[in-house]
Design a protein around this motif. Structure first.
Motif, PDB file in Angstrom:
ATOM      1  N   ALA A 114       0.837  -1.201   0.000  1.00 50.72           N
ATOM      2  CA  ALA A 114       0.000   0.000   0.000  1.00 50.72           C
ATOM      3  C   ALA A 114       0.870   1.249   0.000  1.00 50.72           C
ATOM      4  O   ALA A 114       0.579   2.236  -0.688  1.00 50.72           O
ATOM      5  CB  ALA A 114      -0.931  -0.010   1.209  1.00 50.72           C
ATOM      6  N   ALA A 115       1.954   1.212   0.768  1.00 54.84           N
ATOM      7  CA  ALA A 115       2.833   2.377   0.851  1.00 54.84           C
ATOM      8  C   ALA A 115       3.493   2.640  -0.492  1.00 54.84           C
ATOM      9  O   ALA A 115       3.583   3.780  -0.946  1.00 54.84           O
ATOM     10  CB  ALA A 115       3.883   2.163   1.931  1.00 54.84           C
ATOM     11  N   ALA A 116       3.954   1.574  -1.133  1.00 53.28           N
ATOM     12  CA  ALA A 116       4.701   1.744  -2.374  1.00 53.28           C
ATOM     13  C   ALA A 116       3.779   2.145  -3.524  1.00 53.28           C
ATOM     14  O   ALA A 116       4.157   2.949  -4.376  1.00 53.28           O
ATOM     15  CB  ALA A 116       5.433   0.450  -2.716  1.00 53.28           C
ATOM     16  N   GLY A 137     -10.097   2.747  -2.239  1.00 55.78           N
ATOM     17  CA  GLY A 137     -10.612   1.403  -1.988  1.00 55.78           C
ATOM     18  C   GLY A 137      -9.924   0.360  -2.839  1.00 55.78           C
ATOM     19  O   GLY A 137      -9.517  -0.697  -2.343  1.00 55.78           O
ATOM     20  N   VAL A 138      -9.757   0.650  -4.119  1.00 55.83           N
ATOM     21  CA  VAL A 138      -9.166  -0.355  -4.995  1.00 55.83           C
ATOM     22  C   VAL A 138      -7.680  -0.550  -4.660  1.00 55.83           C
ATOM     23  O   VAL A 138      -7.181  -1.677  -4.624  1.00 55.83           O
ATOM     24  CB  VAL A 138      -9.403  -0.016  -6.489  1.00 55.83           C
ATOM     25  N   VAL A 139      -6.997   0.563  -4.348  1.00 52.62           N
ATOM     26  CA  VAL A 139      -5.575   0.434  -3.999  1.00 52.62           C
ATOM     27  C   VAL A 139      -5.425  -0.299  -2.666  1.00 52.62           C
ATOM     28  O   VAL A 139      -4.611  -1.226  -2.536  1.00 52.62           O
ATOM     29  CB  VAL A 139      -4.898   1.818  -3.939  1.00 52.62           C
ATOM     30  N   GLY A 140      -6.238   0.091  -1.687  1.00 56.40           N
ATOM     31  CA  GLY A 140      -6.135  -0.524  -0.360  1.00 56.40           C
ATOM     32  C   GLY A 140      -6.463  -1.999  -0.386  1.00 56.40           C
ATOM     33  O   GLY A 140      -5.735  -2.824   0.169  1.00 56.40           O
ATOM     34  N   SER A 141      -7.557  -2.349  -1.078  1.00 54.34           N
ATOM     35  CA  SER A 141      -7.959  -3.756  -1.033  1.00 54.34           C
ATOM     36  C   SER A 141      -7.026  -4.625  -1.870  1.00 54.34           C
ATOM     37  O   SER A 141      -6.729  -5.757  -1.503  1.00 54.34           O
ATOM     38  CB  SER A 141      -9.404  -3.905  -1.513  1.00 54.34           C
ATOM     39  N   SER A 142      -6.522  -4.092  -2.998  1.00 52.86           N
ATOM     40  CA  SER A 142      -5.648  -4.945  -3.799  1.00 52.86           C
ATOM     41  C   SER A 142      -4.281  -5.112  -3.125  1.00 52.86           C
ATOM     42  O   SER A 142      -3.543  -6.051  -3.437  1.00 52.86           O
ATOM     43  CB  SER A 142      -5.506  -4.425  -5.224  1.00 52.86           C
ATOM     44  N   GLY A 183     -11.933 -11.322  -7.883  1.00 46.94           N
ATOM     45  CA  GLY A 183     -13.068 -10.787  -7.133  1.00 46.94           C
ATOM     46  C   GLY A 183     -13.045  -9.270  -7.106  1.00 46.94           C
ATOM     47  O   GLY A 183     -14.076  -8.607  -7.303  1.00 46.94           O
ATOM     48  N   LEU A 184     -11.849  -8.702  -6.879  1.00 41.05           N
ATOM     49  CA  LEU A 184     -11.739  -7.248  -6.838  1.00 41.05           C
ATOM     50  C   LEU A 184     -12.039  -6.656  -8.222  1.00 41.05           C
ATOM     51  O   LEU A 184     -12.645  -5.593  -8.341  1.00 41.05           O
ATOM     52  CB  LEU A 184     -10.330  -6.842  -6.378  1.00 41.05           C
ATOM     53  N   THR A 185     -11.621  -7.378  -9.268  1.00 42.91           N
ATOM     54  CA  THR A 185     -11.886  -6.911 -10.628  1.00 42.91           C
ATOM     55  C   THR A 185     -13.389  -6.782 -10.887  1.00 42.91           C
ATOM     56  O   THR A 185     -13.845  -5.824 -11.503  1.00 42.91           O
ATOM     57  CB  THR A 185     -11.276  -7.909 -11.639  1.00 42.91           C
ATOM     58  N   ILE A 186     -14.153  -7.755 -10.370  1.00 43.45           N
ATOM     59  CA  ILE A 186     -15.613  -7.697 -10.551  1.00 43.45           C
ATOM     60  C   ILE A 186     -16.179  -6.449  -9.873  1.00 43.45           C
ATOM     61  O   ILE A 186     -17.013  -5.742 -10.445  1.00 43.45           O
ATOM     62  CB  ILE A 186     -16.269  -8.981  -9.977  1.00 43.45           C
ATOM     63  N   LEU A 395     -14.968  -0.543   1.670  1.00 45.84           N
ATOM     64  CA  LEU A 395     -16.110  -1.392   2.052  1.00 45.84           C
ATOM     65  C   LEU A 395     -16.623  -2.312   0.945  1.00 45.84           C
ATOM     66  O   LEU A 395     -16.724  -3.524   1.160  1.00 45.84           O
ATOM     67  CB  LEU A 395     -17.249  -0.513   2.586  1.00 45.84           C
ATOM     68  N   PRO A 396     -16.931  -1.767  -0.268  1.00 42.42           N
ATOM     69  CA  PRO A 396     -17.462  -2.695  -1.288  1.00 42.42           C
ATOM     70  C   PRO A 396     -16.484  -3.802  -1.650  1.00 42.42           C
ATOM     71  O   PRO A 396     -16.899  -4.897  -2.035  1.00 42.42           O
ATOM     72  CB  PRO A 396     -17.734  -1.779  -2.492  1.00 42.42           C
ATOM     73  N   PHE A 397     -15.192  -3.518  -1.511  1.00 40.29           N
ATOM     74  CA  PHE A 397     -14.188  -4.512  -1.893  1.00 40.29           C
ATOM     75  C   PHE A 397     -14.046  -5.624  -0.853  1.00 40.29           C
ATOM     76  O   PHE A 397     -13.403  -6.632  -1.102  1.00 40.29           O
ATOM     77  CB  PHE A 397     -12.832  -3.830  -2.112  1.00 40.29           C
ATOM     78  N   LEU A 398     -14.640  -5.401   0.323  1.00 42.76           N
ATOM     79  CA  LEU A 398     -14.575  -6.451   1.349  1.00 42.76           C
ATOM     80  C   LEU A 398     -15.453  -7.637   0.955  1.00 42.76           C
ATOM     81  O   LEU A 398     -15.203  -8.767   1.380  1.00 42.76           O
ATOM     82  CB  LEU A 398     -15.008  -5.912   2.709  1.00 42.76           C
ATOM     83  N   VAL A 399     -16.474  -7.379   0.141  1.00 41.78           N
ATOM     84  CA  VAL A 399     -17.434  -8.438  -0.212  1.00 41.78           C
ATOM     85  C   VAL A 399     -16.734  -9.632  -0.876  1.00 41.78           C
ATOM     86  O   VAL A 399     -16.857 -10.764  -0.399  1.00 41.78           O
ATOM     87  CB  VAL A 399     -18.576  -7.881  -1.086  1.00 41.78           C
TER      88      VAL A 399
END
Ligand code: NA
Ligand code: NA
Lengths: 424, 314, 194
Positions: A114-116, A137-142, A183-186, A395-399
């Motif tokens: 996440a930092a990089a 969200g997308v950066v954090g979850s991926s 999953g994140l891509t969806i 949040l949505p990426f937690l699903v």
């Protein structure tokens, strides 16, 4: 009673902002003093647990990630992914996942990832009209792909604690890591449809070729690491060292890294590793206290009392990890719970490798949830945005992440297929 | 208080903390620790024993200091690990020094061991109350090992402690270091060619899955010394006697128990096709080699220990 | 869950850079980090040596694994002190969201004091292990086990002093001051490497 008091004092110290390591060390020490153990036992326990051979992979994988970040490998991956996805609607969302996926082969921790990556990607996405929570969200979850995809620091720690093969655990994590990316891509696919303002960049084969050339050598690192382990050239710990050496040489060849940068990279690695290892050590002290108080046996009785069905057991474990993961550091939870859960798992015929992958994924979700969501804090401070906004974005990426936990529980073959194929 | 602060009431009741590294179904727990607990408690002299198995109170070598400091009262320790306190005691794990498990136990019961044990106790402040073998160490590799020459060119993993490395040299093996935790994978991937361990470890690590031959060399009788910390001096005469008797009973049980467990395992291997058993190891050739090597290379107290053990053989 | 983003916004008056306290801390930090980085370098080199020697016609050195393991201990505990000055220890930060600046300040001072007390207790442990070291030596290198605890002793003493300094700074200058005693940033809690 003793244990209840101990747990309460730990909770109070944690709430009062005492670092996790010290919130464990303090009450643990008080227990040893109160029960008349000798002076020096506590220190011996934490030093001995730190001096474990499998844990040597932790500083080496942190070093590898730090070297990869400084060598500008994230930027190269970003350019390549961007060239590929330039014309796709919401392309930067997929780019972000792709970069995380590529970088995950060189990084063992979500925080480093996440930092990089956050600093490059989020501003770029916002500039092109993506909403800020979505970008965060997308950066954090991926970033959570990094600790699941090998090399993985939590996997190294789990393997050491559970006496399972690091190589098998690494192999078992590959499919779930790709599933996380899918999953994140969806989620990205669904969310970008509701964002009318985003601009695309162009696409040209020339650009793909040009940026593609620059990622060939970096993407050889996972071949060295995993291939080295699976091909019998070195042990996982040695592979971590060889991988770091490879990236070091690469960075020097690219001239993105100079020899005089090395002290700084080493200091960075030392600080990150020390923070992790102090928690491992302090949790080990607590583990000793728990063993003395027969907590593992009580926990086993409790869990087996609920049900003796392996699936129910795994569900309980995932739930426990999700709950604990929101408040306590993931490594600390592993050190405390693996010795307790492993015998129960063996008793119930649960595959230790499946247990490991499940525990790691469900614990990593905690990195995205307050109050102790380390990835949230890293993004918040790098990008100067409130933690709450980062969390809303995630949040949505937690699903899909929770869905993958359930998949691992109900279809353990997702995890066991690849190690089986490799005959591990 | 020496006994890890456990309550020692006015009625002379003592609770002893007993730690070891084995799982609940391995012989040292079933026939060793459990028997000591039952016998000591059954003697009705105010002793209770709390067992902490599976390294719950710390790793193997790590617990030695806890025994010396009195945080653990009774422990099972390999002689090679104890050699960190007093080098000569490691000779108990040397190659082909004992005839069999019974000989090892008898040696510690006899006066022949007095010098070695006395010197160890003085150096370590830890008491040795008995000893047993958890089973002989054998070679596994992807080729049979019948003679010392068969070891040529094989990268054999030995534990990283001086006694085992010395054994490797005496046997004529090229020792390679791999942590026990990484051994299975290293064998599977061919990072090392072979290793040596007692059958109980070979089984618990599933090494049969990744090795073709188990050569029954029985070159070292992986020992457990039953060590007791400073609490020993706090026990009254009756309690000391009861504990010593409990240990003697457990020693006898261990000799049978290990033999039974090994027989059962070997039968299982023989009836399956996971690993081939090599029965006809030229033990004499190995023995000659190690005996000559030790006599030539050992000196001082180590040599004395070696000679004391060899001298006690019939 | 509305947590304040970057507590660095809450500036206090930090000790003047270039002041004596600042200079001392910098020098001590350099020594501590130097030792810890050296330990990391030893781990890195020894693991490569261990991997390499399997393919070279030389005998393995039994002590490489052991020295690497001990170096991990030295690295971990030597850097512990610096982590305090840089707020690098992983901690729960819910309390930073309290509205009252005085309350936040009080909690920070408490946490620093608690850390100092615990560090002193562990320094005492290390001291005992060094002073009353028995005959125990490491299996491979035959290193007296007392040596293992020398650097952890330094680390815990440093932790105690640094916690007290941090607590004092917070008491006098507010929460922002305690982490400005050192110039480099760490990618834990909230500070992130550039
Ligand atoms: Na990774
Ligand atoms: Na969390």
């Amino acid at each position: 009673m003793t244990i209840v008091l101990l747990l309460i004092s730990i909770a109070v110290l944690l709430l009062l902002r005492v670092p996790v390591a010290y919130a464990f060390l303090g009450p643990g020490m008080v227990y040893l003093i109160a029960t008349g153990q000798s002076v020096g036992l506590a220190m011996r326990l934490i030093a001995e647990d730190t001096a474990s051979f499998p844990l040597l992979a932790v500083p080496l994988f942190v070093l590898l990630g730090s070297l990869a970040a400084h060598a500008g490998i994230a930027e190269r991956l970003f350019d390549f992914a961007l060239a590929l996805m330039g014309r796709v609607r919401g392309g930067l969302g997929y780019v972000s996942i792709g970069v995380s996926l590529g970088f995950s082969w060189m990084s063992g921790s979500a925080v480093a990832d996440a930092a990089a990556l956050g600093k490059v990607q989020v501003p770029e996405m916002v500039r092109r009209g993506y909403s800020r929570p979505f970008s965060l969200g997308v950066v954090g979850s991926s970033a959570l792909i990094a600790p699941v995809m090998p090399p993985s620091i939590p996997a190294v720690i789990f393997a050491g604690l559970g006496a399972v093969s690091t190589g098998a655990l690494f192999a078992a994590s590959v499919v779930p890591a790709f599933l996380m990316a899918a999953g994140l891509t969806i989620v990205v696919f669904i969310l970008v449809r509701r964002q009318p303002d985003i601009q695309n960049v162009g696409f040209s084969w020339a650009r793909v070729a040009e940026t593609g050339k620059k990622v060939v050598a970096p993407l050889f690192a996972p071949v060295i690491i995993l291939g080295g382990i699976l091909g019998g050239f070195f042990t996982p710990t040695e592979a971590a060292g060889v991988g770091a050496l490879y990236i070091l040489i690469l960075g020097l060849c690219y001239r993105t890294m100079k020899v005089r940068d090395l002290p700084r990279i080493f200091v960075e690695t030392v600080m990150t590793t020390s923070a992790i290892m102090l928690i491992v050590a302090s949790a080990a002290l607590l583990g000793y206290v728990f063993a003395r108080e027969r907590v593992p046996q009580d926990l086993a009785t409790l869990m087996l009392g609920i049900s003796e069905d392996p699936t129910v057991f795994l569900l309980l474990v995932a739930l426990l990890m999700l709950v604990l993961g929101t408040v306590v550091d993931a490594v600390a939870i592993l050190v405390l719970t693996v010795p307790m859960l492993m015998p129960i798992a063996v008793d119930l015929g649960v595959d230790p490798i499946a247990l490991g992958v499940l525990m790691i994924i469900s614990l990593m979700i905690g990195l995205l949830t307050p109050p102790v969501g380390t990835v949230l804090f890293v993004l918040s401070s790098t990008l100067k945005v409130p933690v709450g906004e980062v969390f809303r974005g995630c949040l949505p990426f937690l699903v899909p992440l929770v869905a993958i936990c359930l998949l691992v529980i109900f279809v353990p073959d997702v995890v066991l297929w690849l190690p089986g194929l490799l005959d591990l | 208080g020496g006994s890890g602060g456990e309550a020692e009431g006015g009625d002379g009741n003592v609770e002893l903390t007993f730690a070891h590294s084995y799982t609940q179904d391995q012989p040292p727990h079933r026939c060793g620790a459990q028997v000591i607990k039952e016998e000591a408690e059954g003697a009705d002299v105010g002793l209770t024993v709390e067992i902490y198995d599976s390294s719950q109170l710390g790793g193997d070598a790590d617990r030695i200091a806890s025994v010396a400091s009195g945080d653990i009262d009774i422990d099972l320790q390999g002689a090679s690990a104890l050699s960190a306190l007093h080098t000569p005691i490691g000779m108990v794990d040397a190659a082909y020094v004992f005839e069999d498990g019974q000989h090892l136990t008898d040696f510690f019961r006899s006066e022949a061991s007095d010098d070695l044990v006395g010197a160890f106790e003085e150096a370590s402040q830890v008491n040795v109350l008995g000893a047993w073998s958890i089973g002989a160490r054998h070679f596994t590799a992807n080729s049979p090992i019948r003679t010392p020459e068969d070891l040529d060119g094989l990268r054999m993993r030995f534990p990283g402690s001086p006694q085992f490395l010395q054994n490797a040299e005496a046997l004529g093996a090229a020792a390679t270091e791999v942590a026990y935790e990484e051994l299975y994978l290293a064998l599977q991937q061919g990072t090392v060619d072979g290793q040596e361990n007692p059958l109980t470890n070979i089984d618990s690590q599933n090494m049969a899955e990744v090795q073709d031959y188990l050569s029954l060399s029985g070159h070292s009788l992986n020992s457990n010394l039953i060590v007791v910390g400073p609490v020993w001096d706090e026990l009254d005469a009756e309690q000391q006697e009861a504990l010593q008797a409990a240990i003697a009973t457990a020693e006898d049980r261990m000799v049978e128990c290990v033999a039974e467990a090994e027989e059962e395992l070997l039968n299982e291997y023989r009836s399956g096709d996971r690993i081939e058993i090599v029965d006809d190891v030229d033990v004499e050739a190995f023995q000659e080699r190690t005996d000559a090597w030790y006599r030539e290379n050992l000196e001082g107290e180590q040599l004395a220990a070696f000679e004391a053990i060899r001298g006690s053989a019939e | 869950m509305d947590q304040q983003s970057a507590p660095t916004d809450r500036e206090g008056a930090p000790p003047t850079p270039g002041g004596t306290l600042h200079r001392i801390i910098k020098a001590v930090t350099a020594v501590e980090l130097g030792l810890a980085a050296l330990a990391l370098l030893i781990i890195f080199v020894l693991i490569l040596v261990q991997a390499g020697q399997r393919y070279l016609p030389v005998d393995g050195w039994a002590w490489t694994g052991e020295l690497a393991r001990f170096s991990l201990v030295w690295m971990t505990f030597t850097a512990a002190g610096v982590l305090v000055s840089r707020d690098g220890h992983i901690a729960l930060q819910v309390v930073d969201t309290l509205k009252s600046e005085r309350a936040v300040r009080a909690v920070h001072v408490f946490a620093d004091l608690a850390m100092a007390v615990i560090a002193v207790l562990f320094a005492r442990e290390c001291w005992t292990l060094i002073a009353d070291a028995g005959a125990l030596r490491s299996p491979s290198m035959r290193m007296p086990m007392a040596w293992l605890y020398v650097l952890p002793l330094l680390g815990f003493v440093s932790t105690a002093i640094r916690s007290l300094v941090a607590g004092w700074l917070v008491l006098c200058h507010g929460v922002g001051a305690e982490h400005d005693t050192d110039s480099l940033a760490v990618p834990v809690n909230r500070e992130v490497q550039p």
